[in-house]
Scaffold this motif. Structure first.
Motif, PDB file in Angstrom:
ATOM      1  N   THR A   1       4.661  -5.299   7.663  1.00  0.00           N
ATOM      2  CA  THR A   1       3.185  -4.598   7.618  1.00  0.00           C
ATOM      3  C   THR A   1       2.655  -3.454   6.046  1.00  0.00           C
ATOM      4  O   THR A   1       3.898  -4.044   5.983  1.00  0.00           O
ATOM      5  CB  THR A   1       2.436  -3.919   8.594  1.00  0.00           C
ATOM      6  N   SER A   2       1.550  -3.630   6.226  1.00  0.00           N
ATOM      7  CA  SER A   2       1.242  -3.088   4.844  1.00  0.00           C
ATOM      8  C   SER A   2       2.366  -1.508   5.374  1.00  0.00           C
ATOM      9  O   SER A   2       2.207  -0.694   5.731  1.00  0.00           O
ATOM     10  CB  SER A   2      -0.058  -2.363   4.677  1.00  0.00           C
ATOM     11  N   GLY A   3       2.696  -0.943   3.650  1.00  0.00           N
ATOM     12  CA  GLY A   3       3.599   0.401   3.983  1.00  0.00           C
ATOM     13  C   GLY A   3       3.006   2.015   4.611  1.00  0.00           C
ATOM     14  O   GLY A   3       3.620   2.867   4.725  1.00  0.00           O
ATOM     15  N   ASN A   4       2.011   1.601   4.937  1.00  0.00           N
ATOM     16  CA  ASN A   4       0.203   2.689   5.601  1.00  0.00           C
ATOM     17  C   ASN A   4       0.171   2.184   6.204  1.00  0.00           C
ATOM     18  O   ASN A   4       0.046   3.567   7.395  1.00  0.00           O
ATOM     19  CB  ASN A   4      -0.560   3.032   4.021  1.00  0.00           C
ATOM     20  N   LEU A   5       0.899   1.142   7.478  1.00  0.00           N
ATOM     21  CA  LEU A   5       0.477   1.408   9.312  1.00  0.00           C
ATOM     22  C   LEU A   5       1.433   2.785   9.541  1.00  0.00           C
ATOM     23  O   LEU A   5       2.497   2.403   9.791  1.00  0.00           O
ATOM     24  CB  LEU A   5       0.728  -0.110   9.365  1.00  0.00           C
ATOM     25  N   SER A   6       0.984   3.171  10.449  1.00  0.00           N
ATOM     26  CA  SER A   6       1.514   4.144  11.640  1.00  0.00           C
ATOM     27  C   SER A   6       2.481   2.833  12.602  1.00  0.00           C
ATOM     28  O   SER A   6       1.972   1.841  12.737  1.00  0.00           O
ATOM     29  CB  SER A   6       0.831   4.979  12.578  1.00  0.00           C
ATOM     30  N   ASP A   7       3.831   3.994  12.801  1.00  0.00           N
ATOM     31  CA  ASP A   7       4.896   2.614  13.829  1.00  0.00           C
ATOM     32  C   ASP A   7       3.936   2.206  15.174  1.00  0.00           C
ATOM     33  O   ASP A   7       4.258   1.564  15.296  1.00  0.00           O
ATOM     34  CB  ASP A   7       5.717   3.510  13.768  1.00  0.00           C
ATOM     35  N   SER A   8       3.384   3.554  15.802  1.00  0.00           N
ATOM     36  CA  SER A   8       2.546   3.472  16.233  1.00  0.00           C
ATOM     37  C   SER A   8       1.968   2.122  17.128  1.00  0.00           C
ATOM     38  O   SER A   8       1.559   1.519  17.465  1.00  0.00           O
ATOM     39  CB  SER A   8       2.708   4.661  17.161  1.00  0.00           C
TER      40      SER A   8
ATOM     41  N   ASN B   1       0.846  -0.963   0.173  1.00  0.00           N
ATOM     42  CA  ASN B   1       0.059  -0.248   0.168  1.00  0.00           C
ATOM     43  C   ASN B   1       0.932   0.870   0.124  1.00  0.00           C
ATOM     44  O   ASN B   1       2.313   1.218   0.834  1.00  0.00           O
ATOM     45  CB  ASN B   1      -1.187  -0.434   1.350  1.00  0.00           C
ATOM     46  N   TRP B   2       0.135   2.231  -0.128  1.00  0.00           N
ATOM     47  CA  TRP B   2       0.908   3.506  -0.427  1.00  0.00           C
ATOM     48  C   TRP B   2       1.309   4.127   0.943  1.00  0.00           C
ATOM     49  O   TRP B   2       0.346   4.280   1.758  1.00  0.00           O
ATOM     50  CB  TRP B   2       0.241   4.400  -1.273  1.00  0.00           C
TER      51      TRP B   2
END
Length: 92
Positions: free
Chosen positions: A42-49, A6-7
């Motif tokens: 994970t998908s590239g748009n998942l927040s690190d938190s 993902n973006w």
């Protein structure tokens, strides 16, 4: 955790948007040896938190009572992450 490519977007140090497409690798690294203690892709748009709690729990399950301190940057400064981090440390 989402695992489809993902973006992702975030602002760099110059205040400009940086984009990427694909995945993100979230890592737990020991401070002394720099070994990777755990990882999560994970998908590239998942927040690190959003990956912090699963990673903290995974490390505690893999190495119970081994890690006593968690060092995170300001992006992880959320009450729930702090509680989970303290709970993992309190299991010693």
């Amino acid at each position: 955790m989402p695992i489809e490519p993902n973006w992702g977007i975030k602002k760099n140090s110059d205040g400009k948007n940086t984009f990427w497409f694909g995945f993100k690798e979230h890592l737990v690294v020991t401070t002394k040896s720099q070994y990777i203690a755990s990882r999560l892709m994970t998908s590239g748009n998942l927040s690190d938190s959003n990956a912090a709690i699963p990673l903290l729990k995974k490390v505690e399950n893999l190495f119970p009572g081994h890690f006593t301190t968690t060092i995170l940057d300001a992006g992880y400064d959320l009450p729930l992450i702090t509680r989970v981090s303290n709970a993992c440390s309190d299991l010693l």
